[in-house]
Design an enzyme around this catalytic site. Structure first.
Site, PDB file in Angstrom:
ATOM      1  N   ALA A 138     -31.717  56.378 -70.714  1.00  0.00           N
ATOM      2  CA  ALA A 138     -30.623  56.559 -70.519  1.00  0.00           C
ATOM      3  C   ALA A 138     -30.513  57.010 -69.415  1.00  0.00           C
ATOM      4  O   ALA A 138     -31.809  57.156 -68.855  1.00  0.00           O
ATOM      5  CB  ALA A 138     -29.751  57.069 -71.553  1.00  0.00           C
ATOM      6  N   GLY A 197     -34.067  55.595 -74.660  1.00  0.00           N
ATOM      7  CA  GLY A 197     -34.025  54.032 -74.845  1.00  0.00           C
ATOM      8  C   GLY A 197     -34.578  53.539 -75.288  1.00  0.00           C
ATOM      9  O   GLY A 197     -34.471  52.024 -75.197  1.00  0.00           O
ATOM     10  N   GLU A 231     -36.830  53.093 -77.432  1.00  0.00           N
ATOM     11  CA  GLU A 231     -35.897  52.090 -78.745  1.00  0.00           C
ATOM     12  C   GLU A 231     -35.468  50.755 -78.790  1.00  0.00           C
ATOM     13  O   GLU A 231     -35.262  50.420 -79.571  1.00  0.00           O
ATOM     14  CB  GLU A 231     -34.012  53.592 -78.859  1.00  0.00           C
ATOM     15  CG  GLU A 231     -34.086  54.748 -79.325  1.00  0.00           C
ATOM     16  CD  GLU A 231     -32.672  55.049 -79.380  1.00  0.00           C
ATOM     17  OE1 GLU A 231     -32.117  56.014 -80.466  1.00  0.00           O
ATOM     18  OE2 GLU A 231     -32.530  55.960 -77.949  1.00  0.00           O
ATOM     19  N   GLU A 241     -35.126  63.466 -76.627  1.00  0.00           N
ATOM     20  CA  GLU A 241     -33.508  63.406 -76.681  1.00  0.00           C
ATOM     21  C   GLU A 241     -33.396  65.021 -76.830  1.00  0.00           C
ATOM     22  O   GLU A 241     -32.385  65.769 -76.182  1.00  0.00           O
ATOM     23  CB  GLU A 241     -32.890  62.723 -77.099  1.00  0.00           C
ATOM     24  CG  GLU A 241     -32.758  61.563 -76.882  1.00  0.00           C
ATOM     25  CD  GLU A 241     -34.170  60.334 -77.552  1.00  0.00           C
ATOM     26  OE1 GLU A 241     -33.589  59.058 -76.643  1.00  0.00           O
ATOM     27  OE2 GLU A 241     -35.037  60.895 -77.690  1.00  0.00           O
TER      28      GLU A 241
END
Length: 255
Positions: free
Chosen positions: A61, A106, A109, A129
């Site tokens: 992110a 991300g 993911e 994270e």
């Protein structure tokens, strides 16, 4: 544009293009969702490659953007964040992630949303994270555990460590490791082969597997049974069986 969709010979390439690290800011997330839904709709797209370029898949992110968000802002945004990734996971066609360099947070993911993952020898994947005082928020706690098992997922999520391509393959996080300069070509070849297959049967197979994983075995078998019987109404089934009887296995040509 931070994400593009390029289509050739039945293969749609969802290309991330936000140098230098393909950070997944809100605009990129929204564009990814828009194009994933387009790929799902388009009849000329029969398989999809998700690709970040030769150097990096996606490093996660946009932390600076996230730092400026308070609790209320993230409550309002969190569903849209997940929805952008779920749009990729729900493309009803074969999807392969072509992973080069970093696929973190991300980025990891997003790779988890594919049906198959081909990684370069230079790939590094992880869910860091926890090092920010957070947990994965775009499906990482759910898709990673389903893919590699809960204990391996917890190790990656609890520690925030990165794994290199060889370990990622060993634990099942990626499916194939190839030289970095061959990642896209091999991913495209995987997609192109499936793009020539029976589209409805591939769609049925994907939905049966994905939906069945979320339920008990008896319900899963019912899902499989309904799809299996339903495919007997398709031209592809007629074409495939006719070719098998007349020409032998593996020679059917599907439209």
């Amino acid at each position: 544009m931070t994400v593009s969709l390029e289509v050739a010979e039945g293969v749609g390439t969802l290309r991330l293009d936000r140098p230098p690290m393909n950070a997944l800011d809100i605009a990129t997330q929204d564009r990814l969702k828009e194009l994933a839904e387009e790929a799902a709709r388009r009849e000329d797209v029969r398989a999809v490659v998700v690709y970040g370029g030769e150097k990096v898949f996606a490093a996660g992110a946009d932390i600076k953007e996230m730092q400026a968000m308070d609790h209320t802002a993230m409550v309002l945004r969190a569903r849209a964040l997940q929805d952008s990734f779920t749009a990729v996971a729900r493309i009803p066609k074969p999807v392969v992630a072509a992973v080069t360099g970093y696929a973190l947070g991300g980025g990891c993911e997003l790779a988890l949303c594919a049906d198959y993952r081909i990684a370069g020898e230079n790939a590094k994947l992880g869910q860091p994270e926890i090092l920010l005082g957070l947990i994965p928020g775009a499906g990482g706690t759910q898709r990673l555990a389903r893919l590699v098992g809960p204990s391996k997922a917890k190790d990656l999520i609890f520690t925030g460590r990165m794994v290199k391509a060889d370990e990622a393959e060993r634990i099942g996080l990626v499916d194939r490791v190839v030289p970095a300069d061959e990642v896209y070509a091999q991913a495209h070849a995987w997609a192109a082969k499936l793009a020539q297959g029976p589209a409805l049967a591939l769609r049925a197979a994907k939905e049966a597997v994905d939906t069945g994983l979320e339920t008990d075995i008896d319900t899963g078998l019912a899902i499989e049974r309904n799809w299996f019987a339903g495919l007997f109404a398709t031209e592809d089934r007629e074409r495939g069986m006719r070719s098998f009887v007349e020409e032998g296995p593996g020679k059917a040509k599907f439209l």
